[in-house]
Design a protein around this motif. Sequence first.
Motif, PDB file in Angstrom:
ATOM      1  N   GLU A  95      48.875  44.944  43.214  1.00 41.29           N
ATOM      2  CA  GLU A  95      49.618  43.674  43.197  1.00 41.29           C
ATOM      3  C   GLU A  95      50.634  43.635  44.336  1.00 41.29           C
ATOM      4  OE1 GLU A  95      50.774  43.458  39.081  1.00 41.29           O
ATOM      5  OE2 GLU A  95      48.728  42.850  38.507  1.00 41.29           O
ATOM      6  N   LYS A  96      51.167  44.775  44.649  1.00 38.44           N
ATOM      7  CA  LYS A  96      52.101  44.852  45.780  1.00 38.44           C
ATOM      8  C   LYS A  96      51.349  44.606  47.103  1.00 38.44           C
ATOM      9  CE  LYS A  96      55.891  47.565  47.463  1.00 38.44           C
ATOM     10  NZ  LYS A  96      56.927  48.485  47.186  1.00 38.44           N
ATOM     11  N   ILE A  97      50.204  45.253  47.239  1.00 41.89           N
ATOM     12  CA  ILE A  97      49.374  45.073  48.440  1.00 41.89           C
ATOM     13  C   ILE A  97      49.018  43.594  48.608  1.00 41.89           C
ATOM     14  CG2 ILE A  97      47.030  45.459  49.321  1.00 41.89           C
ATOM     15  CD1 ILE A  97      47.145  48.272  48.201  1.00 41.89           C
ATOM     16  N   ALA A  98      48.745  42.942  47.480  1.00 44.84           N
ATOM     17  CA  ALA A  98      48.270  41.554  47.505  1.00 44.84           C
ATOM     18  C   ALA A  98      49.282  40.599  48.125  1.00 44.84           C
ATOM     19  CB  ALA A  98      47.918  41.108  46.086  1.00 44.84           C
ATOM     20  N   SER A 152      42.326  41.497  44.728  1.00 45.46           N
ATOM     21  CA  SER A 152      41.595  40.227  44.741  1.00 45.46           C
ATOM     22  C   SER A 152      41.980  39.385  43.526  1.00 45.46           C
ATOM     23  CB  SER A 152      40.091  40.522  44.738  1.00 45.46           C
ATOM     24  OG  SER A 152      39.354  39.339  44.614  1.00 45.46           O
ATOM     25  N   LEU A 153      42.048  40.058  42.383  1.00 44.05           N
ATOM     26  CA  LEU A 153      42.424  39.398  41.129  1.00 44.05           C
ATOM     27  C   LEU A 153      43.828  38.793  41.245  1.00 44.05           C
ATOM     28  CD1 LEU A 153      40.691  39.441  38.564  1.00 44.05           C
ATOM     29  CD2 LEU A 153      42.110  41.312  37.714  1.00 44.05           C
ATOM     30  N   ASN A 211      41.357  35.180  43.676  1.00 45.32           N
ATOM     31  CA  ASN A 211      40.088  34.941  44.371  1.00 45.32           C
ATOM     32  C   ASN A 211      38.891  35.041  43.419  1.00 45.32           C
ATOM     33  OD1 ASN A 211      41.683  34.861  46.600  1.00 45.32           O
ATOM     34  ND2 ASN A 211      40.957  36.781  47.492  1.00 45.32           N
ATOM     35  N   ASP A 212      37.777  34.543  43.899  1.00 47.20           N
ATOM     36  CA  ASP A 212      36.528  34.690  43.161  1.00 47.20           C
ATOM     37  C   ASP A 212      35.981  36.086  43.486  1.00 47.20           C
ATOM     38  OD1 ASP A 212      34.034  34.569  42.040  1.00 47.20           O
ATOM     39  OD2 ASP A 212      33.556  32.566  42.809  1.00 47.20           O
ATOM     40  N   VAL A 213      36.299  37.045  42.627  1.00 47.12           N
ATOM     41  CA  VAL A 213      36.005  38.453  42.921  1.00 47.12           C
ATOM     42  C   VAL A 213      34.518  38.687  43.196  1.00 47.12           C
ATOM     43  CG1 VAL A 213      36.056  40.806  41.991  1.00 47.12           C
ATOM     44  CG2 VAL A 213      37.938  39.242  41.509  1.00 47.12           C
ATOM     45  N   ASP A 214      33.675  38.123  42.340  1.00 49.37           N
ATOM     46  CA  ASP A 214      32.244  38.428  42.451  1.00 49.37           C
ATOM     47  C   ASP A 214      31.541  37.656  43.556  1.00 49.37           C
ATOM     48  OD1 ASP A 214      32.177  40.312  40.441  1.00 49.37           O
ATOM     49  OD2 ASP A 214      31.756  38.849  38.860  1.00 49.37           O
TER      50      ASP A 214
END
Length: 366
Positions: free
Chosen positions: A217-220, A346-347, A351-354
């Motif tokens: 979450e930090k990276i995001a 991604s979550l 984003n649309d992960v898949d």
Amino acid sequence: EKAGFDHFMLKEIYEQPKAYRDTMGSRLSDDGKSVVLNEIKMTPEEVKAIHNIHIVACGTAYHAGLVGKSVIEHLARIPVETDVASEYRYRSPIITKNTLVVVVSQSGETADTLAALREAKRCGARVVAITNVVGSSVAREADDVIVTWAGPEIAVASTKAYTSQLIAFYLFGLYLAQTLGTQEEAVLAETIAALQALPEQVEAILEQAETYKAVAEKIATHENLFFIGRGLDYAVAQEGSLKLKEISYIHSEAYASGELKHGTLALIEEGIPVIALATQDALLEKTVSNIQEVSARGAYVIGIGMEGSPSLEKSVNEQFLIPGTLSLLTPALSVVPLQLLSYYASLARGNDVDKPRNLAKSVTVE
Ligand code: M6R
């Protein structure tokens, strides 16, 4: 069909222990001393006649090929080059009948990989395919096929297919080594025992999956970051960087740690995340000094080390440990934390992960 998981990617990450077991399956002898690769139809004389090996693939499969190069060179002492399939054909590679070409493709339908396979065959080389799809184009056209038994991979971001490709390379490297007699029996047995321990070790990493969330979450919240590593850690860093870009849309680059001071260090500024892989004991001291180079410039360093190795704690901001294994086998473990970091990043970004934007699961155009 997601079996209780929120996304196919997460489900497939969790299917890795099974994929490892199924891919090793009956390919290890009961006494744990040798590899049985009946699908390779080469005679011992043909194996001995191999002068060099070209591994050709795209994307994540190419990254598996980078690990494959180290594994084969280390175990079988045959020179190996790994190429991106879309580049391979156009550099007029030197392919002779003593060149073995190994193509790697999860789908077995990637246009560039298939074209490289055909070029290799046209030049008289024998082609071994590592693929996840029985009966795919690549499987049909290759001389020998090592199937990765990962099961269907639905998420665009490849996870269990990559790790099963690694297992296939370990098996193939051991097979070459035992045919050529390049390793002592004890080394082969030790490597096989360590391979058999991997599924449980992945399970142990997955039990801690939630611990990657906060860092992800930090990276995001960042737009740029770096992955660094030496040797096999560098190969895994490249895969980690692709995974993160593909599903989180964060720009990242993977660098060989020793190359930082030849340019990239200029980009390190206060707070930038650097994911440092440091699982290679023989290279640890040098990697730690590279970590200090980025830390001194204010980077927020996330270290991935190995249990039983000297601690990274003093040099990094966050430390994650993979279970202890042979240096050669670390990629099959160290990529799992990177998959989880990408997934949670991604979550966090919604984003649309898949189904990441602009991408298709199977790339059938050149
Ligand atoms: O089916 P293939 O293994 O030939 O596919 C190759 C690449 O397109 C694939 O690995 C791609 O890079 C993945 N989406 C990465 O996660």
